[in-house]
Design a protein around this motif. Structure first.
Motif, PDB file in Angstrom:
ATOM      1  N   ARG A  37     -82.737-130.391 -73.377  1.00 57.04           N
ATOM      2  CA  ARG A  37     -81.752-130.037 -74.393  1.00 57.04           C
ATOM      3  C   ARG A  37     -80.350-130.066 -73.815  1.00 57.04           C
ATOM      4  O   ARG A  37     -79.396-130.487 -74.483  1.00 57.04           O
ATOM      5  N   SER A 187     -74.742-122.952 -90.245  1.00 58.74           N
ATOM      6  CA  SER A 187     -75.546-122.214 -89.270  1.00 58.74           C
ATOM      7  C   SER A 187     -74.815-120.931 -88.907  1.00 58.74           C
ATOM      8  O   SER A 187     -73.778-120.968 -88.247  1.00 58.74           O
ATOM      9  N   LYS A 189     -75.680-117.267 -87.150  1.00 56.50           N
ATOM     10  CA  LYS A 189     -76.656-116.484 -86.419  1.00 56.50           C
ATOM     11  C   LYS A 189     -76.046-115.128 -86.057  1.00 56.50           C
ATOM     12  O   LYS A 189     -74.868-115.034 -85.710  1.00 56.50           O
ATOM     13  N   GLY A 232     -77.557-120.393 -78.767  1.00 60.84           N
ATOM     14  CA  GLY A 232     -77.821-120.599 -80.187  1.00 60.84           C
ATOM     15  C   GLY A 232     -76.714-121.363 -80.869  1.00 60.84           C
ATOM     16  O   GLY A 232     -76.957-122.206 -81.742  1.00 60.84           O
ATOM     17  N   LEU A 235     -77.000-125.032 -80.059  1.00 59.24           N
ATOM     18  CA  LEU A 235     -78.047-125.637 -80.870  1.00 59.24           C
ATOM     19  C   LEU A 235     -77.550-125.857 -82.293  1.00 59.24           C
ATOM     20  O   LEU A 235     -77.823-126.894 -82.910  1.00 59.24           O
ATOM     21  N   LYS A 239     -77.246-129.316 -84.382  1.00 61.07           N
ATOM     22  CA  LYS A 239     -77.777-129.490 -85.727  1.00 61.07           C
ATOM     23  C   LYS A 239     -76.747-130.108 -86.656  1.00 61.07           C
ATOM     24  O   LYS A 239     -77.059-130.980 -87.475  1.00 61.07           O
ATOM     25  N   SER A 355     -87.505-130.245 -80.767  1.00 60.91           N
ATOM     26  CA  SER A 355     -88.486-129.578 -81.617  1.00 60.91           C
ATOM     27  C   SER A 355     -88.790-128.176 -81.075  1.00 60.91           C
ATOM     28  O   SER A 355     -88.779-127.953 -79.862  1.00 60.91           O
ATOM     29  N   ASP A 357     -86.772-126.618 -83.309  1.00 61.45           N
ATOM     30  CA  ASP A 357     -85.526-126.129 -83.920  1.00 61.45           C
ATOM     31  C   ASP A 357     -84.824-127.207 -84.733  1.00 61.45           C
ATOM     32  O   ASP A 357     -84.185-126.912 -85.747  1.00 61.45           O
ATOM     33  N   ILE A 358     -84.920-128.459 -84.280  1.00 55.91           N
ATOM     34  CA  ILE A 358     -84.316-129.574 -85.008  1.00 55.91           C
ATOM     35  C   ILE A 358     -85.387-130.633 -85.214  1.00 55.91           C
ATOM     36  O   ILE A 358     -85.943-131.159 -84.247  1.00 55.91           O
TER      37      ILE A 358
END
Length: 507
Positions: A37, A187, A189, A232, A235, A239, A355, A357-358
Motif C-alpha cells: 500500500r 470519506s 473518519k 486512514g 487510504l 479512494k 483489498s 478497503d478499495i
C-alpha cells in the motif's frame, strides 16, 4: 457559536483542488502485484491530495493530572509535523466551550503548538460543543473530500449548564448527527482517543459514522494511535483518486480493411489495446485473436501486456487464409464474412494490496466492438483449370483408345468369298490390321471387316471373331463370322481361313 480570528483568516486560504490531481500520474517503474500500500500511495502521489484534519483537545482541569495535557501537546507536535503540506488543519481546544486555536494549512507545526494554551484549566468538558465545531469546519466551502476528526479527552461529557448539549443524547445531538450525514466529503473518519476509562470520547461515534475508538493505555502510546488517523486519511485519499477507475478496464480496437482478397497473400491488420484507467495500472494475459469461418489472424501477441494508466499499445497482425487446394486444380473462390474477435483476461496488480478497503472492480475481460471483415480467397487458376481439363480429356481419350484397341483385335488369315450357287471361289482378301476393306471385281459389292476379342471356346479356339459389313446394290448387311467359320451374307458366302501354320525349320 464562538468565532475566532484564526477561522476568518483561514477562510481566505485557497485550496488547490483535486481536479489538478485527477490527472494521471505517470509511473516511474512498472507496477507489480508485490507493490505494498505504501508503494501504491507513493505512485499515486496520494499525499498531494488535500485532506482535512480536525483535532479536538480536552483542556479541562482533569487533563492537568499526571501531566496528561503536556504529553498530549508533545505528541501532537510529532503528529502535526507529519502531515502533508496540502492538508488543512483545524485545531480546537474544548472545556466549557470549544475554541479554535489554529485553522489553516499544515506545515507550520510550531505556530499550531504556540496557539495552544500552556496548561489545562477548564472547569467543564463539553464534548458536544467540540464535535459541533468539527462538523461546522467540515461544512465550510472548499472542504476536502477526505477528512479525519480526532477527539482526545480524559473525561466524560460534563458540560456547563448553559450548553446546548446538557446530556449525552437529545435534540441537539440528533441535529448534529443529521448535519454530519450531509457532509459533502466522500470519506469522513472519526478517531476517539479516551485517556481514561470514564471518557466520553465514544460520543464522537454517535455523530460521525465510521468512528474508531482507540484505547491508549498511556500518553506515550498516543502518537502511534494518532498515526492511524493519518493512515486512514491516506487510504481515503487513494479512494478519491481511484474512484474514477472503478469498473474500468482495457478496450481493444481494430484497424482493418472492410474487404480483403487473401489469394496468395496476407492482409495487414492492427490491434490496439488501451487502458481506460486514470491512475490504475492494468495487466492483460491470455491474449488470443481470431476471425470466424475459415481465415486466421496471424502475428505475435505477447503472453503478458502491462499497461500504465491511459497507455495504448499497438500490435501489427495479419489476416491469412490457408485453404487446402482441390485434388484437381480447378479455380475455386470462397468468401467469409466474420468479426475480428479478441480474448484476454484483465487484472489490476494493485487489487490485492488495496483489498478489502478499495475494490477496483476491474473489468475481467478485454472490451471493444469486434470489427467485421469480408475476405475472399481463390485456389487454382483458369489456366490450371484449362490444362487440367485438357489433361483429363486426353486421359479419357487414351482410355477410350485402349478400350477400343483391346476390343478390336488384330486381324489375321484370309477372307474368302464363295458363290453359294456353284461353290466356286469368287475372291479372297488378306486380313491385316484392325480394319480391312474388301470389294471390287469379280465381287459385285464391297464391305469392311473388323475383329474383336471373344472368350476362347471349343468352337472358337482363336478367341477372335470377325464382324463383316457387306454392301451390295442398295442393301447393306452385317453379320458375325467366327474364326475358321463361314456365313451367308447379302447373297454371298464368306469364310475365314486362318494363316498357314509355320513350317518347322529343318535341323
Amino acid at each position: 457559536m464562538t468565532h475566532h480570528p484564526v477561522r476568518r483568516l483561514a477562510r481566505g486560504v485557497a485550496v488547490a483542488g483535486l481536479a489538478a490531481l485527477a490527472l494521471a500520474v505517470p509511473l516511474s517503474a512498472p507496477a507489480s502485484a508485490d507493490d505494498s500500500r505504501e508503494d501504491i500511495f507513493r505512485r499515486l502521489q496520494a499525499d498531494q491530495v488535500p485532506a482535512d484534519y480536525v483535532v479536538l483537545v480536552d483542556t479541562s482541569s482533569s487533563m492537568a493530572t499526571s501531566n496528561l495535557y503536556g504529553g498530549v501537546r508533545a505528541t501532537l507536535g510529532s503528529f502535526l509535523g507529519g502531515l502533508s503540506p496540502s492538508d488543512h488543519v483545524a485545531l480546537f481546544t474544548f472545556d466549557e466551550d470549544a475554541v479554535p486555536r489554529y485553522i489553516g494549512p499544515a506545515g507550520n507545526t510550531s505556530r499550531m503548538l504556540a496557539e495552544l494554551p500552556a496548561t489545562a484549566t477548564g472547569s467543564s468538558t463539553d464534548i458536544g460543543r467540540a464535535i459541533e465545531q468539527a462538523v461546522g469546519e467540515l461544512e465550510r466551502p472548499g472542504a476536502a473530500a477526505v477528512a479525519s476528526v480526532v477527539l482526545i479527552t480524559d473525561g466524560a461529557h460534563s458540560p456547563a449548564s448553559s450548553s446546548d448539549y446538557p446530556q449525552s443524547t437529545g435534540p441537539a445531538w440528533s441535529t448534529l448527527k443529521a448535519r454530519a450525514a450531509k457532509l459533502k466529503a466522500t470519506s469522513v473518519k472519526g478517531y476517539a482517543l479516551p485517556l481514561s476509562g470514564e471518557s466520553g470520547a465514544s460520543l464522537l461515534g454517535s455523530v460521525v459514522r465510521g468512528t474508531t475508538v482507540l484505547d491508549p493505555s498511556a500518553v506515550a502510546q498516543l502518537g502511534a494511535y494518532l498515526d492511524r488517523s493519518k493512515t486512514g486519511a491516506r487510504l481515503g485519499k487513494a479512494k478519491v483518486l481511484l474512484a474514477a477507475d472503478q469498473g474500468k478496464g482495457v478496450t481493444a480496437t481494430w484497424e482493418a480493411p472492410a474487404t480483403a482478397d487473401l489469394t496468395g497473400r496476407d492482409a495487414p491488420v492492427t490491434l490496439t489495446l488501451r487502458s481506460d484507467t486514470t491512475h490504475t495500472p492494468l495487466t492483460v494475459t491470455g491474449l488470443s485473436a481470431s476471425i470466424a469461418d475459415g481465415p486466421q489472424v496471424t502475428g505475435d501477441l505477447p503472453d503478458r501486456v502491462d499497461l500504465a494508466p491511459g497507455e495504448a499499445r499497438t500490435f501489427p497482425l495479419a489476416l491469412r487464409w490457408d485453404r487446402d487446394p482441390l485434388p484437381i486444380p480447378f479455380r475455386d473462390s470462397d468468401t467469409s464474412n466474420g468479426p475480428l474477435a479478441l480474448i484476454g483476461q484483465v487484472t489490476a496488480p494493485w487489487a490485492k494490496a488495496l483489498s478489502p478497503d478499495i475494490d477496483l472492480r476491474t473489468r475481467a475481460t478485454v472490451a471493444g466492438d469486434p470489427r467485421t471483415v469480408t475476405v475472399t480467397s481463390t485456389v487454382g487458376t483458369w489456366t490450371a483449370q484449362a490444362i487440367a481439363a485438357a489433361a483429363a480429356a486426353l486421359v479419357l481419350m487414351l482410355l477410350a483408345l485402349i478400350l477400343y484397341l483391346r476390343k478390336r483385335a488384330p486381324q489375321s488369315g484370309t477372307l474368302v468369298a464363295v458363290s453359294p450357287m456353284t461353290g466356286q471361289e469368287v475372291a479372297r482378301f488378306p486380313l491385316r490390321g484392325r480394319l480391312t476393306r474388301f470389294g471390287g471385281p469379280p465381287l459385285t459389292g464391297e464391305g469392311t471387316v473388323v475383329a474383336r476379342r471373344v472368350p476362347r471356346q471349343d468352337t472358337n479356339t482363336d478367341g477372335v471373331e470377325y464382324e463383316i459389313t457387306f454392301r451390295r446394290l442398295d442393301r447393306t448387311d452385317t453379320t458375325t463370322l467366327p474364326s475358321r467359320g463361314s456365313v451367308l451374307l447379302g447373297g454371298m458366302a464368306f469364310e475365314h481361313q486362318p494363316p498357314p501354320e509355320p513350317i518347322p525349320a529343318r535341323r
